[in-house]
Write a protein that holds these residues in place. Sequence first.
Motif, short mmCIF file in Angstrom:
data_model
loop_
_atom_site.label_atom_id
_atom_site.label_comp_id
_atom_site.label_asym_id
_atom_site.label_seq_id
_atom_site.Cartn_x
_atom_site.Cartn_y
_atom_site.Cartn_z
N LYS A 111 -6.49 20.60 11.24
CA LYS A 111 -5.96 21.49 10.08
C LYS A 111 -5.38 20.25 9.20
O LYS A 111 -5.53 20.60 7.77
CB LYS A 111 -4.84 22.05 10.77
N CYS A 112 -4.68 19.10 9.55
CA CYS A 112 -4.20 18.20 8.46
C CYS A 112 -5.41 17.51 7.49
O CYS A 112 -5.13 17.18 6.44
CB CYS A 112 -3.52 17.27 9.19
N GLY A 113 -6.43 17.03 8.30
CA GLY A 113 -7.64 16.79 7.56
C GLY A 113 -8.12 17.53 6.49
O GLY A 113 -8.47 17.11 5.46
N GLN A 114 -8.33 18.86 6.96
CA GLN A 114 -8.72 19.72 6.02
C GLN A 114 -7.91 20.04 4.87
O GLN A 114 -8.25 20.04 3.71
CB GLN A 114 -9.01 21.23 6.95
N VAL A 115 -6.59 20.25 5.20
CA VAL A 115 -5.59 20.63 3.81
C VAL A 115 -5.47 19.14 3.14
O VAL A 115 -5.53 19.49 1.97
CB VAL A 115 -4.24 20.78 4.65
N ALA A 116 -5.60 18.10 3.54
CA ALA A 116 -5.45 16.91 2.75
C ALA A 116 -6.80 17.01 1.75
O ALA A 116 -6.67 16.79 0.58
CB ALA A 116 -5.60 15.62 3.70
N ALA A 117 -7.86 17.31 2.44
CA ALA A 117 -9.06 17.61 1.47
C ALA A 117 -9.19 18.44 0.36
O ALA A 117 -9.43 18.58 -0.62
CB ALA A 117 -10.47 17.62 2.35
N LEU A 118 -8.71 19.61 1.02
CA LEU A 118 -8.44 21.00 0.11
C LEU A 118 -7.52 20.70 -1.26
O LEU A 118 -7.82 21.19 -2.20
CB LEU A 118 -8.34 22.10 0.83
N LEU A 119 -6.40 19.87 -0.80
CA LEU A 119 -5.48 19.71 -1.86
C LEU A 119 -5.83 18.42 -2.81
O LEU A 119 -5.23 18.18 -3.67
CB LEU A 119 -4.14 19.52 -1.24
N GLU A 120 -6.71 17.67 -2.52
CA GLU A 120 -7.12 16.50 -3.34
C GLU A 120 -7.47 17.01 -4.55
O GLU A 120 -8.31 17.92 -4.85
CB GLU A 120 -8.37 15.95 -2.43
N GLY A 121 -6.91 16.27 -5.55
CA GLY A 121 -7.01 16.52 -7.03
C GLY A 121 -6.30 17.77 -7.41
O GLY A 121 -6.46 18.26 -8.73
N ALA A 122 -5.43 18.37 -6.51
CA ALA A 122 -4.70 19.44 -7.06
C ALA A 122 -3.67 19.12 -8.17
O ALA A 122 -3.00 18.22 -8.23
CB ALA A 122 -3.78 20.10 -5.99
N GLY A 123 -3.76 19.84 -9.28
CA GLY A 123 -2.94 19.61 -10.63
C GLY A 123 -1.70 20.30 -10.78
O GLY A 123 -1.34 20.31 -11.95
N THR A 124 -1.46 21.21 -9.80
CA THR A 124 -0.36 22.07 -9.78
C THR A 124 1.00 21.35 -9.39
O THR A 124 0.80 20.49 -8.36
CB THR A 124 -0.68 23.42 -9.26
N GLU A 125 2.02 21.83 -9.87
CA GLU A 125 3.35 21.21 -9.56
C GLU A 125 4.01 21.67 -8.07
O GLU A 125 4.44 20.94 -7.29
CB GLU A 125 4.52 21.42 -10.29
N LEU A 126 3.44 22.64 -7.61
CA LEU A 126 3.40 23.47 -6.24
C LEU A 126 2.03 23.78 -5.52
O LEU A 126 1.16 24.08 -6.17
CB LEU A 126 4.18 24.73 -6.48
N VAL A 127 2.25 23.38 -4.37
CA VAL A 127 1.03 23.68 -3.51
C VAL A 127 1.32 24.59 -2.24
O VAL A 127 2.62 24.30 -1.80
CB VAL A 127 0.25 22.30 -3.11
N ALA A 128 0.37 25.33 -1.81
CA ALA A 128 0.90 26.24 -0.77
C ALA A 128 -0.25 25.96 0.44
O ALA A 128 -1.36 25.80 0.16
CB ALA A 128 0.69 27.62 -0.96
N VAL A 129 -0.11 26.16 1.66
CA VAL A 129 -0.80 25.95 2.78
C VAL A 129 -0.61 27.36 3.64
O VAL A 129 0.47 27.69 3.88
CB VAL A 129 -0.50 24.93 3.83
N VAL A 130 -1.58 27.96 3.66
CA VAL A 130 -1.87 29.33 4.27
C VAL A 130 -2.69 29.47 5.56
O VAL A 130 -3.98 29.07 5.31
CB VAL A 130 -2.06 30.23 3.31
N ASP A 131 -2.39 29.83 6.74
CA ASP A 131 -3.39 29.92 7.94
C ASP A 131 -4.26 30.76 7.64
O ASP A 131 -3.98 31.94 6.73
CB ASP A 131 -2.57 29.94 9.05
N SER A 132 -5.41 30.73 8.38
CA SER A 132 -6.65 31.63 8.04
C SER A 132 -6.20 32.99 8.64
O SER A 132 -7.07 34.11 8.49
CB SER A 132 -7.83 31.22 8.76
N ASP A 133 -5.48 33.40 9.57
CA ASP A 133 -4.93 34.56 10.28
C ASP A 133 -3.97 35.49 9.52
O ASP A 133 -3.76 36.56 9.81
CB ASP A 133 -4.85 34.40 11.73
N VAL A 134 -3.68 34.67 8.29
CA VAL A 134 -2.50 35.51 7.54
C VAL A 134 -2.99 36.34 6.47
O VAL A 134 -4.05 36.09 5.71
CB VAL A 134 -1.54 34.52 6.94
N ASP A 135 -2.86 37.64 6.45
CA ASP A 135 -3.13 38.63 5.41
C ASP A 135 -2.07 38.55 4.38
O ASP A 135 -0.60 38.75 4.32
CB ASP A 135 -3.14 40.03 6.12
N LEU A 136 -2.41 38.06 2.92
CA LEU A 136 -1.45 37.86 2.10
C LEU A 136 -1.23 38.95 1.20
O LEU A 136 -0.44 39.17 -0.02
CB LEU A 136 -1.96 36.80 0.71
#
Length: 370
Positions: A111-136
């Motif tokens: 999960k950590c390896g994936q999140v690091a890759a997914l957030l790479e280059g994020a240009g926003t002040e706030l970032v969020a991590v949401v597990d796959s089983d969560v309904d938003l």
Amino acid sequence: MTRAATLWGAVVTAASLVAVARSRLARGEAADGDALTLTIARPCAGYEEDLSDRLATVGEGLDRARSRVRLGVATEGDGALAAVRSATERLRDEGVDAACLVTHAVTANQKCGQVAALLEGAGTELVAVVDSDVDLAGFDWRSLAAPMRDPRVGAVWAPPVEVNGRTPWDRASAAVLGASLHAFPLLSQIDPAGMVGKVLLLRREALDVVGGFDALGDVLGEDMALARRLRDAGWKVLASSQVARAVPRGRDRERVVSRYARWVTVIRAQRPALLASYPLLFFATGPLVAVTARRSPAVALSVLAARVLVAREAQRRAGVSRGWSDAVADAAMADGVLAAAFLRAVTRRTVEWRGRALRVDAGGVAVSER
């Protein structure tokens, strides 16, 4: 023995009543201001029922035109890939900047390896991590972000609950998170040092200061480790009054017990002083009633009453409407699951997580066993 049991019962009753009272008094901050601009990372691993539908939800209070959603799997052969691609297309059709990434994460904690890759280059002040089983659907990001008005707050997390399960073991798991003192809306009121990363909002500056998710790739229980590192660096970590609704389905006894055994194993590795709190507090009702019912019935009754009140308050916070008899049944199921998970965690160092066997060493360091 009777005196010790009486004292034990008084401590359990008091802790339960404090948790209920604080939960009742907890008030969320007003969700006001402009729509938020976020980068949302959702790591996935393996097939899950209705996964595409959940991933296609983004919640309320977002500036959809400027926010980003990054969905990821570790490999091309991952069973979640088709659902991730489908959800990505659905989000794009709705005008959301969404992308599907194959992250090639190889860290022990994938999960950590994936999140690091997914957030790479994020240009926003706030970032969020949401597990796959969560309904938003219906989740209010502005409410979650309200504490961020304080520039010293580095992270805010939404206590998870489970809804809409199908099997008896789905209900037993939901009872742990929605009818016990281990229900995080209540537990966060008496143990503010914890954090659960089902839905986690982070200030990018704070995340960078502690090395990001790259620095957590060999840790199981990355959320708890991240909370500790943020606090050590001078940032506040707060629990929200809003809950995160997860929708895992179709589980059997083994999957449920192994899941909570992982959590207890993380406590054993990262916060060993709290390990005894499981038999002494979280599933203490049965043993206490057994040793006090005959000689100290008042103690037994107070423990039982406090336990049912905990179940009712946890159900209220989870948004579950059930009767008193259901509260009793859920309390019994929750305590049984926690007892089984505890016994497994104190007798093993190896856990199963997303099809991988991990040995958890001191400090929470995870070593892949295959």
